[in-house]
Design an enzyme around this catalytic site. Structure first.
Site, PDB file in Angstrom:
ATOM      1  CB  SER A  30      -0.944  -0.006   1.209  1.00  0.00           C
ATOM      2  OG  SER A  30      -0.211  -0.111   2.423  1.00  0.00           O
ATOM      3  CG  ASP A  83       9.499  -2.887  -0.877  1.00  0.00           C
ATOM      4  OD1 ASP A  83       8.280  -2.658  -0.782  1.00  0.00           O
ATOM      5  OD2 ASP A  83       9.965  -3.995  -1.206  1.00  0.00           O
ATOM      6  CB  ALA A  85       9.157  -2.575   6.378  1.00  0.00           C
ATOM      7  CG  ASP A  86       4.732  -6.620   6.412  1.00  0.00           C
ATOM      8  OD1 ASP A  86       3.732  -5.983   6.034  1.00  0.00           O
ATOM      9  OD2 ASP A  86       5.288  -7.477   5.713  1.00  0.00           O
ATOM     10  N   GLY A  97       6.903  -9.212   3.572  1.00  0.00           N
ATOM     11  CA  GLY A  97       6.263 -10.353   2.944  1.00  0.00           C
ATOM     12  C   GLY A  97       4.784 -10.473   3.212  1.00  0.00           C
ATOM     13  CD  GLU A 105       8.292  -7.078  -1.054  1.00  0.00           C
ATOM     14  OE1 GLU A 105       7.366  -6.251  -1.123  1.00  0.00           O
ATOM     15  OE2 GLU A 105       8.448  -7.834  -0.074  1.00  0.00           O
TER      16      GLU A 105
END
Length: 236
Positions: A30, A83, A85-86, A97, A105
């Site tokens: 997102s 990118d 990140a969680d 992921g 990635e």
């Protein structure tokens, strides 16, 4: 202040890092989608860049935004990857992921001179592990691999369930590379390096979502006094 506002604030700061002629890794998720939209606007204004997408979804979004794309075969060395990140900790270690794109990635991040993470500041944690750790595995021998992953998790001092991720139709999810994902619900990971090494020792593991030593900087956005504030960590 909403989540979309924070994602936009982080993405705007990241887009400002992009200069003419750059070879970019373009992330998935997102927050990365906001970056793609903003980068596309700059491209339409004359910015000349070429990007390598980290997933088929990113490829479709980047093409729609008018961003010129290539493959890592054509561009084996990248200047910058942006990118999401969680999770991210103070040592710039990541869990990624959640969107099932961790293999591509990580390949793209490894090919880049710099990797800058963009995220809501809520993704910053003292200890990784509250977000389930994705582990991409080969479909062949799935049951044996599942058991071996559980043993590796326990040997690294972690506890929790390891479950096969399924799609909306309750079928095992397939990644862009045709693999499955096991999600390790661990709560906390006391030694990410030990867990990484243990998972790599399992033959059926294709990749895991611990990104160690790859992120060089992070842009974190938080709501403060009714406005979005951005904090930069590491080399941004």
């Amino acid at each position: 202040m909403s989540g979309p506002d924070l994602r936009r604030a982080a993405a705007e700061r990241a887009v400002a890092l992009v200069t003419d002629g750059m070879r970019l890794g373009i992330g998935t998720g997102s927050t990365a989608n906001v970056f793609i939209a903003l980068l596309g606007a700059r491209v339409r204004d004359g910015l000349d860049v070429v990007g390598v997408p980290t997933s088929e979804a990113t490829r479709v979004a980047a093409e729609a935004a008018g961003i010129r794309l290539a493959t890592l075969e054509e561009l084996p060395e990248l200047d910058l990857t942006v990118d999401g990140a969680d999770e991210i900790d103070g040592a710039m270690r990541l869990i990624k992921g959640g969107g099932a794109a961790l293999l591509r990635e990580k390949i793209v991040a490894f090919a880049s001179r710099r990797m800058v993470v963009i995220a809501d500041a809520a993704k910053y944690v003292e200890t990784l592990g509250a977000f389930p750790l994705p582990i991409e595995v080969n479909p062949f021998g799935l049951g044996a691999t599942h058991r071996a992953v559980e043993a590796a998790v326990a040997a690294a001092g972690c506890t929790g369930r390891v479950v096969l991720r399924r799609n909306a139709g309750s079928e095992p999810l397939r990644t862009d590379g045709g693999h499955h994902i096991l999600d390790a619900h661990l709560g906390r990971i006391p030694d990410p390096e030990a867990l990484s090494a243990g998972l790599w020792a399992v033959p059926g593991v294709v990749e895991h979502g611990l990104f160690l030593g790859l992120a060089t900087g992070a842009i974190l956005a938080e709501a403060r006094d009714g406005a979005a504030h951005v904090t930069c960590l590491g080399a941004v």
